[in-house]
Design a protein around this motif. Sequence first.
Motif, mmCIF file in Angstrom:
data_model
loop_
_atom_site.group_PDB
_atom_site.id
_atom_site.type_symbol
_atom_site.label_atom_id
_atom_site.label_comp_id
_atom_site.label_asym_id
_atom_site.label_seq_id
_atom_site.Cartn_x
_atom_site.Cartn_y
_atom_site.Cartn_z
ATOM 1 N N UNK A 336 -13.641 -6.256 -8.948
ATOM 2 C CA UNK A 336 -12.502 -6.926 -8.313
ATOM 3 C C UNK A 336 -12.021 -6.080 -7.140
ATOM 4 N N UNK A 337 -11.756 -6.745 -6.015
ATOM 5 C CA UNK A 337 -11.331 -6.038 -4.802
ATOM 6 C C UNK A 337 -9.951 -6.530 -4.375
ATOM 7 N N UNK A 338 -9.058 -5.588 -4.099
ATOM 8 C CA UNK A 338 -7.732 -5.878 -3.561
ATOM 9 C C UNK A 338 -7.612 -5.270 -2.162
ATOM 10 N N UNK A 339 -7.106 -6.043 -1.220
ATOM 11 C CA UNK A 339 -6.791 -5.508 0.107
ATOM 12 C C UNK A 339 -5.301 -5.178 0.097
ATOM 13 N N UNK A 340 -5.000 -3.914 -0.062
ATOM 14 C CA UNK A 340 -3.621 -3.504 -0.327
ATOM 15 C C UNK A 340 -2.682 -3.862 0.821
ATOM 16 N N UNK A 341 -1.624 -4.605 0.486
ATOM 17 C CA UNK A 341 -0.609 -4.958 1.466
ATOM 18 C C UNK A 341 -1.015 -6.019 2.462
ATOM 19 N N UNK A 342 -2.170 -6.647 2.254
ATOM 20 C CA UNK A 342 -2.655 -7.695 3.164
ATOM 21 C C UNK A 342 -2.398 -9.048 2.518
ATOM 22 N N UNK A 343 -1.597 -9.884 3.163
ATOM 23 C CA UNK A 343 -1.240 -11.162 2.559
ATOM 24 C C UNK A 343 -2.328 -12.196 2.761
ATOM 25 N N UNK A 344 -2.667 -12.896 1.693
ATOM 26 C CA UNK A 344 -3.762 -13.882 1.731
ATOM 27 C C UNK A 344 -3.439 -15.090 2.610
ATOM 28 N N UNK A 413 2.561 -2.863 4.211
ATOM 29 C CA UNK A 413 3.379 -1.945 3.427
ATOM 30 C C UNK A 413 2.664 -0.598 3.297
ATOM 31 N N UNK A 414 3.433 0.429 2.960
ATOM 32 C CA UNK A 414 2.847 1.757 2.770
ATOM 33 C C UNK A 414 2.057 1.800 1.466
ATOM 34 N N UNK A 415 1.001 2.594 1.453
ATOM 35 C CA UNK A 415 0.143 2.700 0.273
ATOM 36 C C UNK A 415 0.678 3.762 -0.688
ATOM 37 N N UNK A 416 0.784 3.387 -1.953
ATOM 38 C CA UNK A 416 1.105 4.349 -3.007
ATOM 39 C C UNK A 416 -0.181 4.636 -3.767
ATOM 40 N N UNK A 417 -0.808 5.755 -3.444
ATOM 41 C CA UNK A 417 -2.133 6.072 -4.001
ATOM 42 C C UNK A 417 -2.062 6.975 -5.230
ATOM 43 N N UNK A 418 -0.879 7.133 -5.794
ATOM 44 C CA UNK A 418 -0.719 8.064 -6.925
ATOM 45 C C UNK A 418 -1.534 7.641 -8.141
ATOM 46 N N UNK A 419 -1.784 6.320 -8.275
ATOM 47 C CA UNK A 419 -2.526 5.841 -9.437
ATOM 48 C C UNK A 419 -3.969 5.471 -9.082
ATOM 49 N N UNK A 420 -4.399 5.898 -7.884
ATOM 50 C CA UNK A 420 -5.732 5.548 -7.411
ATOM 51 C C UNK A 420 -6.596 6.790 -7.246
#
Length: 471
Positions: A336-344, A413-420
């Motif tokens: 599964x792929x998510x484009x972070x902060x990119x609205x569909x 939006x800004x990326x929160x990469x703490x869980x990535x």
Amino acid sequence: MPEIGRFYPLDAQELNIIYSIFGISVNIFYIFSSIFAFILVCCLFVALNNFLQNKIYSLFWIVILLFSPAFATAFLRLFVPEKLESVFFAIFIFSFIKFQNTNKFIFFILALISANLALYYKEVAFIMLGGFCFFYILFSYKQILYKQSNKNPIILSALLLISCGLWLIFYYIFVLAIKTNSGNYGDTPYNVIIVFLKNITNYALSEPFLFIGIFALLVFRFYFIVFKHCKINPILDSALIASFLHSLAYFALNIYSFHYPLPAYIFGIIPIAFYLREYFKYLFIKCIVVICAFIWLFNSFPAFIYQFNHYKAVPNNFANTIDFLASYISKNPHTNIYLDGVNRASSGEVYHSFIKNLEFKGIEDFDMKSDLPIDNALLGKEDSTSKYSVFKSNDILQKQSGDLVVWTPYSTIALDSSEYELLFYSDYGFNIPFFGIKSLLKSIIMNQSKDIILSNNISMLPIHFSVYRVK
């Protein structure tokens, strides 16, 4: 594309011709873009110098055009109709002036062909060309009656008005006659007045000499012609009005993009350069020049730098990211792929680009998802036939362990990469932010009302791409 009112059949057809001769080659495509840019510059330089009679001053305005965000965007992107539309309009302006001066048949043919080709690259082209030809006839007929001017350019203008009429007929046949819905390109679910004001501001900030200059000079010329009985210049004043009408069309459509104004430059740059010099002794024009120069220096030129860097770097980083994703998915199916902060909805093209490029690589065992609500009801319509969750429904699907998260320049939006966990990073080009008057205004407005600003990514970064895996 009748469902949204689009009709631009020649867009990117040059790529088909180039491909049929040279095959698929990015280098070849951009070499031809450079050739097209060279043709445009040569035609405009000759046209400018014909009126300015000063090569240095003519070259100055060519530089203004080359360093505009409109030019950078149109010529560094491959699939942009404004590119070839502007080239053919530049050939037309050059040929029209040459035909008026020399009356040579070759320039008549060149002007006729180039103008007709430009018509079918973008819908609003018929407004600009039709406006130029109509007002040229209107402004020239008295000179023809008194045998003070050559009548042949009027014949050429009349033929091109017929071409514009034919374009309208084709538009009705191929679009309006088969259109089954009431939607139009540029429809928005947001407050129309706010969108309109934002678009006006964006155009004035990105191309100040074009939008502020054209509108100011039009008022100034009207005053001088009506109240001071100043003589009309058929070519310059017709071109001024034509450029204004092109700009007005985008205000009426209520849409904005960096590359839209480029064709208006082709008609507008000659009267702008000539009349700003002609009337510079007046305080009003001096103020206009100072305002335009200030905005150009502190917003338009920074926007050019950003756009130039963006379209040099982002395609490479995107391609590198696609290569990594293709390799990863082939080893890890059902990803599964998510484009972070990119609205569909508002940024649906970004999702389509990832999907199409992965499919082109032969990768099919993946899904695209989104954990954001849609931000545009008109663009975010569900497609039950789609195999990808992001388009099948507007459901918000939360990220799970093992899912991939891609961070791109299109994130709002800004990326929160703490869980990535970082898996891949493509750093081609410079990570240069956009900072100018526009970004400063957005920062101020965001502190007052966040609802007006759709994207919190004021700097429009990153230029680099990252791929993370949810821990």
